[in-house]
Motif scaffolding. Structure first.
Motif, PDB file in Angstrom:
ATOM      1  N   GLN A  94     -16.255 -26.991 -48.438  1.00 29.27           N
ATOM      2  CA  GLN A  94     -15.400 -27.574 -47.402  1.00 29.27           C
ATOM      3  C   GLN A  94     -13.955 -27.057 -47.477  1.00 29.27           C
ATOM      4  O   GLN A  94     -13.074 -27.565 -46.784  1.00 29.27           O
ATOM      5  CB  GLN A  94     -15.419 -29.104 -47.502  1.00 29.27           C
ATOM      6  CG  GLN A  94     -16.786 -29.697 -47.165  1.00 29.27           C
ATOM      7  CD  GLN A  94     -16.766 -31.202 -47.000  1.00 29.27           C
ATOM      8  OE1 GLN A  94     -15.797 -31.879 -47.347  1.00 29.27           O
ATOM      9  NE2 GLN A  94     -17.839 -31.747 -46.453  1.00 29.27           N
TER      10      GLN A  94
ATOM     11  N   ASP B  39     -12.243 -28.221 -44.225  1.00 34.07           N
ATOM     12  CA  ASP B  39     -13.305 -28.444 -43.240  1.00 34.07           C
ATOM     13  C   ASP B  39     -14.136 -29.650 -43.675  1.00 34.07           C
ATOM     14  O   ASP B  39     -15.271 -29.517 -44.138  1.00 34.07           O
ATOM     15  CB  ASP B  39     -14.176 -27.181 -43.129  1.00 34.07           C
ATOM     16  CG  ASP B  39     -15.158 -27.250 -41.977  1.00 34.07           C
ATOM     17  OD1 ASP B  39     -15.172 -28.279 -41.270  1.00 34.07           O
ATOM     18  OD2 ASP B  39     -15.926 -26.285 -41.791  1.00 34.07           O
ATOM     19  N   TYR B  40     -13.543 -30.830 -43.504  1.00 35.67           N
ATOM     20  CA  TYR B  40     -14.183 -32.052 -43.991  1.00 35.67           C
ATOM     21  C   TYR B  40     -15.488 -32.377 -43.257  1.00 35.67           C
ATOM     22  O   TYR B  40     -16.328 -33.098 -43.794  1.00 35.67           O
ATOM     23  CB  TYR B  40     -13.229 -33.243 -43.831  1.00 35.67           C
ATOM     24  CG  TYR B  40     -11.985 -33.150 -44.685  1.00 35.67           C
ATOM     25  CD1 TYR B  40     -12.060 -33.212 -46.070  1.00 35.67           C
ATOM     26  CD2 TYR B  40     -10.726 -33.013 -44.108  1.00 35.67           C
ATOM     27  CE1 TYR B  40     -10.922 -33.139 -46.866  1.00 35.67           C
ATOM     28  CE2 TYR B  40      -9.579 -32.937 -44.883  1.00 35.67           C
ATOM     29  CZ  TYR B  40      -9.686 -32.997 -46.258  1.00 35.67           C
ATOM     30  OH  TYR B  40      -8.554 -32.919 -47.034  1.00 35.67           O
ATOM     31  N   ASP B  41     -15.653 -31.848 -42.058  1.00 37.05           N
ATOM     32  CA  ASP B  41     -16.838 -32.167 -41.258  1.00 37.05           C
ATOM     33  C   ASP B  41     -17.969 -31.158 -41.446  1.00 37.05           C
ATOM     34  O   ASP B  41     -19.026 -31.292 -40.812  1.00 37.05           O
ATOM     35  CB  ASP B  41     -16.468 -32.237 -39.769  1.00 37.05           C
ATOM     36  CG  ASP B  41     -15.487 -33.360 -39.480  1.00 37.05           C
ATOM     37  OD1 ASP B  41     -15.582 -34.410 -40.152  1.00 37.05           O
ATOM     38  OD2 ASP B  41     -14.616 -33.190 -38.600  1.00 37.05           O
ATOM     39  N   LYS B  42     -17.760 -30.159 -42.279  1.00 39.67           N
ATOM     40  CA  LYS B  42     -18.806 -29.153 -42.481  1.00 39.67           C
ATOM     41  C   LYS B  42     -20.053 -29.814 -43.064  1.00 39.67           C
ATOM     42  O   LYS B  42     -19.984 -30.527 -44.065  1.00 39.67           O
ATOM     43  CB  LYS B  42     -18.313 -28.053 -43.411  1.00 39.67           C
ATOM     44  CG  LYS B  42     -19.317 -26.927 -43.600  1.00 39.67           C
ATOM     45  CD  LYS B  42     -18.723 -25.782 -44.404  1.00 39.67           C
ATOM     46  CE  LYS B  42     -19.699 -24.640 -44.546  1.00 39.67           C
ATOM     47  NZ  LYS B  42     -19.103 -23.484 -45.265  1.00 39.67           N
TER      48      LYS B  42
END
Length: 372
Positions: free
Chosen positions: A211, A246-249
């Motif tokens: 992330q 990229d916390y939503d990866k």
């Protein structure tokens, strides 16, 4: 511009050098050291972003000395006032290996006295230096009469990320765990499994890499209080690190261990860093592990079988890993162990091997690359 030194565990110099180069700096490497030049921003970025380095130091001077007079005069000639504030605290630690000046306490005292003399003159101080300000930890390191003088910018070692609430009896350093993941080149595209997760360090470091989360985002550094670091620079770089994470990866990380207590510890550590819902933890014997996708990656630091009575159990685990690898040729596997006959038990030669140290234990990192 400063001459910056990233200290590294033996065997990881190339990994740390690659990390520094990714930040935009040219490097040279020595045993346990990666050296480069940069400004104050380089100091801040190095502390926030380097995953496998132990500490970030500034090199103040390098010279040869075989007498205490030489050590004093050459130390005093260096521009310490360019680094240390007029009220800065500067304790001196030291080490000496195969050198004429072998008494470490004497070397420390002489370096301390030389810096005091230099700073008193530079800051026009007649009396004692107060040393009640920011911390500048000086180290005098002498190897074969070559003196290296540095100041530590990190404070606590970089492995102290701030998320490990608890750990087992023999925890792996976060910096080594990050290196093991980086050596796989995994970035989150396929499932990731650690079947010997212990306190969860490898799985957590893998999630941070996938992330793109800066490993130092959740802690403080000694150099944050230094006058050579522009005010607000650390906050500015932390904001940047937050913006590129990229916390939503979507990543699939599975971590298991035979010890239910360790699973609870690992789950709590992962929750502390924000991965409570990202990493799937399970109490499980490695013999229960099944690979349900066409490809993926196993990374682990299994028991080494060094205690009496453990050998048969450990060899059985290793044979099962070999069976899994044989049945799933597109999976890759990376195992760090001190077990000399690991390849025979797996019944397959590693694609690549790398000698590493887990604490003081010499290990081999066996790398098996899956079919493309």
């Amino acid at each position: 511009m400063y001459t910056i030194l990233a200290t590294t565990p033996m065997g990881l110099e190339s990994i740390v050098a690659k990390e520094v180069q990714a930040l935009g700096y040219e490097t040279t490497s020595e045993n346990g050291r990666v050296i480069y030049s940069g400004d104050a921003t380089a100091i801040v970025k190095s502390n926030l972003w380097l995953r496998s380095a132990d500490r970030i130091k500034l090199i103040i001077g390098r010279f040869k000395a075989t007498t205490f007079d030489q050590l004093f005069e050459l130390t005093k000639a260096l521009p310490w006032e360019d680094y240390i504030d007029d009220n800065g605290q500067f304790p001196v630690s030291g080490k000496s290996v195969k050198s004429t000046l072998y008494s470490v306490p004497d070397c420390q005292a002489i370096v301390k006295k030389a810096i005091v003399e230099r700073l008193k003159k530079a800051y026009n101080k007649a009396g004692w230096l107060t040393e009640d300000g920011a911390l500048f930890k000086v180290e005098v390191s002498i190897l074969k009469d070559e003196v290296l003088l540095t100041i530590d910018t990190s404070g606590s070692g970089l492995h102290k990320r701030g998320y490990r609430l608890a750990q087992g009896a023999a925890p792996m350093k976060e910096t080594l765990a990050a290196a093991l993941v980086q050596l796989t080149n995994w970035k989150g595209e396929t499932p990731f499994i650690d079947p010997f997760c212990g306190s969860g360090t490898i799985a957590i470091e893998a999630a941070m890499i996938a992330q793109n989360i800066a490993p130092g985002f959740n802690r403080d550094f000694a150099s944050e209080d230094w006058s050579i670091i522009p005010e607000g620079l650390y906050d500015q770089e932390r904001d940047y690190a937050e913006s590129v994470a990229d916390y939503d990866k979507d990543i699939k990380i599975f971590a298991s261990d035979i010890d239910s207590e360790m699973i609870e510890i690992a789950r709590n550590n992962a929750t502390e860093v924000g991965f409570g819902d990202v990493i799937q933890f399970k109490q499980m014997d490695v013999h229960q592990l099944q690979l349900t996708t066409e490809k993926g990656i196993i990374v682990g630091n299994p028991p080494y079988g060094e205690r009496i009575g453990e050998r048969d159990e450990v060899e059985s685990m290793y044979r099962y890993l070999g069976q899994l690898l044989n049945e799933n040729p597109k999976w890759s596997m990376y195992i760090m162990t001190s077990y000399k006959t690991f390849e025979q038990l797996i019944n397959k030669k590693a694609t690549k091997r790398r000698k590493l140290y887990n604490g003081y234990i010499e290990c081999t990192y066996f790398q098996y690359w899956g079919e493309k």
